[in-house]
Design a protein around this motif. Structure first.
Motif, PDB file in Angstrom:
ATOM      1  N   LEU A  68      11.511 -92.029 -44.894  1.00 23.58           N
ATOM      2  CA  LEU A  68      12.106 -93.349 -45.117  1.00 23.58           C
ATOM      3  C   LEU A  68      13.546 -93.380 -44.608  1.00 23.58           C
ATOM      4  N   LEU A  69      14.313 -92.330 -44.901  1.00 24.33           N
ATOM      5  CA  LEU A  69      15.689 -92.252 -44.419  1.00 24.33           C
ATOM      6  C   LEU A  69      15.731 -92.295 -42.900  1.00 24.33           C
ATOM      7  N   VAL A  72      14.996 -95.894 -41.718  1.00 29.08           N
ATOM      8  CA  VAL A  72      16.107 -96.821 -41.963  1.00 29.08           C
ATOM      9  C   VAL A  72      17.251 -96.565 -40.994  1.00 29.08           C
ATOM     10  N   THR A  75      16.369 -97.615 -37.424  1.00 26.51           N
ATOM     11  CA  THR A  75      16.404 -99.068 -37.250  1.00 26.51           C
ATOM     12  C   THR A  75      17.850 -99.573 -37.146  1.00 26.51           C
ATOM     13  N   ILE A  76      18.723 -99.028 -37.990  1.00 30.33           N
ATOM     14  CA  ILE A  76      20.129 -99.438 -37.962  1.00 30.33           C
ATOM     15  C   ILE A  76      20.772 -99.056 -36.633  1.00 30.33           C
TER      16      ILE A  76
END
Length: 625
Positions: A68-69, A72, A75-76
């Motif tokens: 998940l990290l 995220v 994507t950022i």
């Protein structure tokens, strides 16, 4: 032992290395190099994230948390790289508040995409394969007790946090945002931005509005805007258009170089050329917008306040009662309207317009959609409807201030074939420069239709027409300055020429045109127009950070978004800092050549930094409505 427990330490190592690789990729895509000596800052910041994950989730959920990290952060970084490619600035966390704007400018975003940007997600199939291979892995540190593993994670977290904090302390002293981001890395830069924002907020909360206004006036009085003999004289040209209507055209992505430019014997902007030749024409005006782009230009031209560059002013300060040009003119009986073919919620204009105190706004539903571009209606339709509305107010005998925000020359500058009026040479066809000239030419044509409409309704001879560009159009990465210079037969600089926008103010019955060579910015527009209309900003509680360009002998305008904080234009140079003043650079506005001796500009640098800081404090202290 389960798969998650066996993979635990391997996950820590692999995901730390993987995220560090992605930080290196961002450096390459944004700054053109990896700069291996600076990856230490990225490594410390990434290790803080993965160590914190290991400490908080030491059990089976850890691997899922790493995935998940990774998703995220990927994507950022992907979004930040697109942002950098489009705006030339490294976004901070507040840019996330503007993600709802993306669908409105989808064509613009897609045109700046590079296939390499998708490398941020290339690890997904690789990691899936790696996970299968690691099922056969040997004994790792994950076989130790949970308390031991948490201890290792805690040690790594403390050590890496200390290294990252040391770098952040160094970065806090750098005002140049790009230099700070390149030196301290993407994650460190976000922390630096948050710390600075917190400091500024605390300073503003401890300050007093009247005291701040006093500091602003004292600082501005100490700067030699006017020669000693002129300082006490009555303003020149004051009230030349007193009581007249005012129309302000904010032209999308409109640079100054097309004015008086010819391509293949054709004038690119024949209407504006004629207008400039008979009006006050300011050819040395420069954009000063912040994160809000077009909406920031609206904010500045109506308030003469610097954007903070930390957030779109419409989003961050749309809850204020902004001292503004509409409020100033309403004191003299004017009605204030604003026209834009887009949805009023775009860039939170539904908050900005009440903050500026416009009487009415007219957005997308009011126009016939002729499907000109992604925004819908064309400039011709914008003006057609606007003239009808203004004629009603004029027939009532009420003076008006009307702001028109155009969109037909919006990036990526695609004008429908049946609306194209300029034939560009073969060498410019299917290039961004060629498309841009065609779009600018259409924008100019539509202004001609507006003027004809005003004439037909009997309003032209009682209306001041001000025209300016909101920001640059040509993307620097797609338009090599040497090629642009050769193609157009002009000297073009990727910073000075790119940020140079037109400003023209036509006053009815003016006896000949006046070319004003004074350097200016978007902050200077409201004070200049107010003087011509014979109204005083102070009467409406306005504290302008700009100057009346018809009544200064020297000027300076700051910039801090498309240029690093501390940059400024004065009457001689564009100055841009490095990590500080001494390692900055300057370019002559007259020759577009580098200037080696920076020492004459130290005082201007110190002044503009203080002025922009006071502007930020001032706008934060304005009362909420």
């Amino acid at each position: 032992m389960g798969f998650g427990r066996r993979l635990l330490s391997a996950s820590y190592v692999w995901f730390t290395v993987l995220l560090l690789a992605k930080m290196a990729l961002l450096r390459y895509l944004c700054f053109g190099e990896v700069a291996w000596t600076r990856l230490g800052s990225d490594a410390a910041a990434v290790a803080v994230l993965t160590s914190l994950t290991a400490l908080v989730l030491p059990g089976r959920g850890q691997t899922a948390a790493y995935w998940l990290l990774n998703a995220v952060v990927s994507t950022i970084l992907f979004a930040s790289t697109i942002y950098f490619a489009h705006f030339g600035s490294m976004p901070i966390y507040t840019a996330l508040l503007e993600l709802n704007q993306v669908p409105q400018v989808q064509a613009s975003v897609q045109s700046t995409m590079d296939p390499m940007f998708y490398l941020f997600f290339a690890d997904l199939p690789v990691l899936a394969l790696l996970g299968l291979l690691l099922r056969r892995g040997s004994r790792t540190v994950s076989d130790y007790s949970p308390s031991y593993r948490r201890g290792l994670a805690a040690v790594a977290l403390v050590a890496c946090a200390g290294i990252a904090a040391a770098g952040i302390r160094q970065g806090l002293a750098i005002d140049n945002e790009l230099a700070a981001a390149e030196k301290q890395g993407f994650l460190g830069y976000q922390v630096i931005a948050a710390i600075k924002a917190g400091r500024e907020s605390r300073m503003a909360s401890a300050a007093d509005l009247s005291q701040t206004v006093g500091e602003i006036k004292s600082l501005q009085a100490a700067y030699p805007y006017r020669a000693p003999g002129r300082a006490a004289a009555a303003p020149a040209h004051s009230g030349e258009a007193k009581g007249m209507n005012l129309i302000v055209l904010q032209l999308e992505a409109f640079q100054n170089f097309p004015i008086h430019l010819k391509i293949g014997g054709q004038e690119v902007t024949p209407v504006l050329n004629e207008l400039a030749d008979g009006a006050y024409y300011f050819p040395r005006v420069y954009q000063q917008i912040g994160q809000g782009n077009t909406s920031d230009a609206e904010f500045m031209s109506n308030t003469s306040i610097y954007p903070t560059a930390k957030i779109a002013m419409s989003t961050g300060y749309g809850d204020r009662a902004l001292p503004s040009l509409p409020r100033l003119l309403q004191r003299s009986g004017y009605k204030a309207y604003t026209f834009h073919v887009n949805d009023v919620k775009f860039w939170d204009r539904n908050r900005l317009y009440p903050a500026l105190n416009f009487d009415r706004y007219f957005d997308k539903p009011y126009y016939n959609n002729d499907h000109f571009n992604d925004f819908g209606a064309s400039d011709e339709e914008l003006y057609r409807f606007g003239i009808e509305e203004l004629a009603k107010t004029s027939e009532e005998g009420t003076p008006f201030y009307a702001q028109f925000v155009t969109a037909s020359s919006h990036f990526p500058f695609k004008v429908p074939a049946d609306r194209q009026r300029l034939q560009v040479p073969e060498g410019l066809q299917d290039t961004q420069l060629g498309d841009y000239l065609i779009a600018v030419n259409y924008t100019d044509y539509a202004i001609g239709q507006l003027i004809e409409g005003l004439r037909s309704k009997g309003m032209w001879e009682n209306t001041v027409l001000a025209v300016y560009g909101d920001h640059y159009g040509l993307q620097p990465d797609d338009n090599d300055p040497a090629w642009v210079s050769e193609a157009l037969g002009i000297k073009y600089d990727s910073r000075v020429s790119r940020l140079n926008i037109p400003f023209i103010v036509r006053v009815p019955n003016q006896q000949g045109g006046v070319r004003v060579e004074r350097t200016g910015g978007q902050l200077d527009m409201m004070p200049t127009i107010a003087n011509l209309l014979g109204v005083k900003p102070g009467d409406a509680g306005i504290v302008p950070f700009g100057q009346d360009l018809l009544n200064v002998d020297r000027n300076i305008v700051g910039s801090r978004y498309y240029l690093p904080t501390g940059s400024f234009f004065n009457d001689e140079v564009l100055y841009m800092p490095g990590t500080g003043f001494d390692d900055g650079t300057a370019i002559s506005l007259a020759t577009l050549e580098p200037v080696k001796d920076l020492s004459p500009y130290r005082g201007d640098y110190d002044y503009i930094m203080k002025l922009m800081g006071l502007s930020d404090r001032y706008v934060r202290l304005l009362p909420k409505r």
